[in-house]
Design an enzyme around this catalytic site. Structure first.
Site, PDB file in Angstrom:
ATOM      1  N   HIS A  49       0.819  -1.225   0.000  1.00 16.01           N
ATOM      2  CA  HIS A  49       0.000   0.000   0.000  1.00 16.01           C
ATOM      3  C   HIS A  49       0.858   1.284   0.000  1.00 16.01           C
ATOM      4  CE1 HIS A  49      -2.960   2.995   1.084  1.00 16.01           C
ATOM      5  NE2 HIS A  49      -2.354   3.180   2.241  1.00 16.01           N
ATOM      6  N   HIS A  79       3.982   6.866   5.335  1.00 10.87           N
ATOM      7  CA  HIS A  79       2.781   7.559   5.810  1.00 10.87           C
ATOM      8  C   HIS A  79       1.952   6.797   6.845  1.00 10.87           C
ATOM      9  CE1 HIS A  79       0.331   5.306   2.805  1.00 10.87           C
ATOM     10  NE2 HIS A  79      -0.693   5.613   3.575  1.00 10.87           N
ATOM     11  N   ASP A  80       2.043   5.458   6.857  1.00 12.23           N
ATOM     12  CA  ASP A  80       1.253   4.700   7.837  1.00 12.23           C
ATOM     13  C   ASP A  80       2.116   4.142   8.969  1.00 12.23           C
ATOM     14  OD1 ASP A  80      -1.408   5.001   7.007  1.00 12.23           O
ATOM     15  OD2 ASP A  80      -1.241   3.417   5.505  1.00 12.23           O
ATOM     16  N   GLU A 129       1.066   5.608  12.488  1.00 12.58           N
ATOM     17  CA  GLU A 129      -0.317   5.234  12.832  1.00 12.58           C
ATOM     18  C   GLU A 129      -0.476   3.727  13.081  1.00 12.58           C
ATOM     19  OE1 GLU A 129      -3.235   7.554  10.634  1.00 12.58           O
ATOM     20  OE2 GLU A 129      -4.427   5.720  10.439  1.00 12.58           O
ATOM     21  N   ASP A 130       0.238   2.929  12.304  1.00 10.83           N
ATOM     22  CA  ASP A 130      -0.066   1.490  12.291  1.00 10.83           C
ATOM     23  C   ASP A 130       1.066   0.574  12.753  1.00 10.83           C
ATOM     24  OD1 ASP A 130      -2.578   2.053  11.303  1.00 10.83           O
ATOM     25  OD2 ASP A 130      -1.977   1.876   9.209  1.00 10.83           O
ATOM     26  N   ASP A 176      -3.284   8.583  -1.143  1.00 13.56           N
ATOM     27  CA  ASP A 176      -3.726   7.561  -0.184  1.00 13.56           C
ATOM     28  C   ASP A 176      -5.208   7.220  -0.411  1.00 13.56           C
ATOM     29  OD1 ASP A 176      -3.490   5.866   2.071  1.00 13.56           O
ATOM     30  OD2 ASP A 176      -4.075   7.466   3.456  1.00 13.56           O
TER      31      ASP A 176
HETATM   32  P1  NDP Z   1     -11.353   2.195   8.570  1.00 13.80           P
HETATM   33  O1  NDP Z   1     -12.011   3.352   7.944  1.00 13.80           O
HETATM   34  O2  NDP Z   1     -10.266   2.440   9.484  1.00 13.80           O
HETATM   35  O3  NDP Z   1     -10.845   1.166   7.466  1.00 13.80           O
HETATM   36  C1  NDP Z   1     -10.459   1.622   6.295  1.00 13.80           C
HETATM   37  C2  NDP Z   1      -8.976   1.847   6.333  1.00 13.80           C
HETATM   38  O4  NDP Z   1      -8.305   0.582   6.396  1.00 13.80           O
HETATM   39  C3  NDP Z   1      -8.520   2.504   5.067  1.00 13.80           C
HETATM   40  O5  NDP Z   1      -8.598   3.886   5.221  1.00 13.80           O
HETATM   41  C4  NDP Z   1      -7.128   1.971   4.925  1.00 13.80           C
HETATM   42  O6  NDP Z   1      -6.321   2.820   5.722  1.00 13.80           O
HETATM   43  C5  NDP Z   1      -7.152   0.602   5.582  1.00 13.80           C
HETATM   44  N1  NDP Z   1      -7.242  -0.586   4.700  1.00 13.80           N
HETATM   45  C6  NDP Z   1      -6.592  -1.751   4.910  1.00 13.80           C
HETATM   46  N2  NDP Z   1      -6.918  -2.651   3.972  1.00 13.80           N
HETATM   47  C7  NDP Z   1      -7.791  -2.042   3.136  1.00 13.80           C
HETATM   48  C8  NDP Z   1      -8.470  -2.471   1.962  1.00 13.80           C
HETATM   49  N3  NDP Z   1      -8.324  -3.709   1.452  1.00 13.80           N
HETATM   50  N4  NDP Z   1      -9.319  -1.616   1.356  1.00 13.80           N
HETATM   51  C9  NDP Z   1      -9.463  -0.352   1.857  1.00 13.80           C
HETATM   52  N5  NDP Z   1      -8.851   0.098   2.964  1.00 13.80           N
HETATM   53  C10 NDP Z   1      -8.008  -0.747   3.601  1.00 13.80           C
HETATM   54  O7  NDP Z   1     -12.438   1.268   9.136  1.00 13.80           O
HETATM   55  P2  NDP Z   1     -12.821   1.118  10.621  1.00 13.80           P
HETATM   56  O8  NDP Z   1     -13.018  -0.317  10.854  1.00 13.80           O
HETATM   57  O9  NDP Z   1     -11.876   1.817  11.487  1.00 13.80           O
HETATM   58  O10 NDP Z   1     -14.203   1.883  10.683  1.00 13.80           O
HETATM   59  C11 NDP Z   1     -14.242   3.246  10.499  1.00 13.80           C
HETATM   60  C12 NDP Z   1     -15.689   3.781  10.458  1.00 13.80           C
HETATM   61  O11 NDP Z   1     -16.609   2.852   9.906  1.00 13.80           O
HETATM   62  C13 NDP Z   1     -16.178   4.129  11.829  1.00 13.80           C
HETATM   63  O12 NDP Z   1     -16.444   5.515  11.847  1.00 13.80           O
HETATM   64  C14 NDP Z   1     -17.436   3.301  12.044  1.00 13.80           C
HETATM   65  O13 NDP Z   1     -18.472   4.077  12.600  1.00 13.80           O
HETATM   66  C15 NDP Z   1     -17.803   2.876  10.671  1.00 13.80           C
HETATM   67  N6  NDP Z   1     -18.403   1.536  10.658  1.00 13.80           N
HETATM   68  C16 NDP Z   1     -19.413   1.264   9.780  1.00 13.80           C
HETATM   69  C17 NDP Z   1     -19.985   0.023   9.756  1.00 13.80           C
HETATM   70  C18 NDP Z   1     -21.085  -0.262   8.761  1.00 13.80           C
HETATM   71  O14 NDP Z   1     -21.422  -1.418   8.552  1.00 13.80           O
HETATM   72  N7  NDP Z   1     -21.646   0.721   8.104  1.00 13.80           N
HETATM   73  C19 NDP Z   1     -19.569  -1.046  10.663  1.00 13.80           C
HETATM   74  C20 NDP Z   1     -18.474  -0.671  11.509  1.00 13.80           C
HETATM   75  C21 NDP Z   1     -17.933   0.580  11.481  1.00 13.80           C
HETATM   76  P3  NDP Z   1      -4.811   3.210   5.409  1.00 13.80           P
HETATM   77  O15 NDP Z   1      -4.735   4.098   4.245  1.00 13.80           O
HETATM   78  O16 NDP Z   1      -4.432   3.905   6.683  1.00 13.80           O
HETATM   79  O17 NDP Z   1      -4.094   1.956   5.155  1.00 13.80           O
HETATM   80 ZN    ZN Z   2      -2.625   4.645   3.749  1.00 11.64          ZN
END
Ligand code: NDP
Ligand code: ZN
Length: 194
Positions: A43, A69-70, A73-74, A130
């Site tokens: 990524h 960048h991550d 955070e991660d 990103d």
């Molecule tokens: P995140 O938004 O943190 O998950 C998405 C992040 O995960 C991306 O921004 C990316 O971050 C990373 N990532 C890793 N693998 C993938 C992939 N294959 N595809 C896309 N992104 C990927 O999700 P959360 O679980 O933290 O939930 C966040 C929000 O979702 C909350 O506000 C919650 O309220 C809501 N939610 C909604 C639900 C629903 O069913 N509607 C259920 C549960 C939560 P990076 O760029 O940093 O790698």
């Molecule tokens: Zn990222």
């Protein structure tokens, strides 16, 4: 306008490789959330490659911060480590694209929308790349357990973050619009099949 090729010094290339190496070690035990569970480092490499190929970014500091960048955070990477290895400019950039983990998920999402317009140009470019990579993944290799509704919510949220990043790099912004539109079509088709 003449397209001048930038020549990079061996120090710049060395620093870029150091950032890649550092991110690779820090993310070594992590996988993306998709069903193939690809190594996480794919990524940050995609984000840096998007900046280079689509955004035409040639600033080594921006490309290094994209690779890193991550990490804050991660992973267990610390600000001190990044400062010592890569200096203040890179640390500030990585901090700018790092969420505050003391906030709830909901608050972090809101904060990204609110703070996007105030970021530096380089941080905005990294955030654009990103989000491009993430919405591509949300459409074509999403987290395994995400419903279509949740994937749609993610796309909708990025629209609000990106609104605050516009006026920064038109090639990246146009690319985001294209990938978003394709992602929305894909999700709509999957919805129609349900
Ligand atoms: P995140 O938004 O943190 O998950 C998405 C992040 O995960 C991306 O921004 C990316 O971050 C990373 N990532 C890793 N693998 C993938 C992939 N294959 N595809 C896309 N992104 C990927 O999700 P959360 O679980 O933290 O939930 C966040 C929000 O979702 C909350 O506000 C919650 O309220 C809501 N939610 C909604 C639900 C629903 O069913 N509607 C259920 C549960 C939560 P990076 O760029 O940093 O790698
Ligand atoms: Zn990222």
């Amino acid at each position: 306008m003449m397209n001048l090729k930038k020549i990079f010094s061996s120090d710049e290339i060395g620093s870029l490789l150091d950032a890649l190496q550092f991110a690779t070690v820090k993310h070594r035990h992590q996988r993306r959330k998709n069903s193939d569970a690809v190594p996480y480092i794919n990524h940050p490499i995609e984000v840096a490659t998007t900046l280079w190929k689509i955004g035409g970014i040639r600033e080594i500091t921006t490309l290094m911060a994209a690779l890193l960048h991550d990490t804050l955070e991660d992973t267990d990477a610390t600000e001190q480590e990044i400062l010592e290895k890569f200096g203040k400019e890179i640390l500030y950039l990585v901090q700018e694209v790092t969420d505050d983990k003391n906030l709830s998920k909901q608050q972090r999402k809101l904060k990204q929308i609110e703070t996007a317009p105030n970021k530096s140009i380089a941080a905005k470019q990294i955030k654009l790349a990103d989000k491009i990579c993430n919405i591509h993944d949300i459409a074509y290799s999403p987290p395994c357990d995400w419903s279509l509704e949740r994937r749609q919510e993610y796309l909708d949220w990025t629209i609000k973050v990106i609104a605050g990043l516009r006026g920064t790099n038109s090639a990246l912004e146009i690319h985001y619009d294209t990938i978003l539109s394709q992602a929305q079509t894909t999700i709509a088709q999957l919805n129609a099949e349900v």
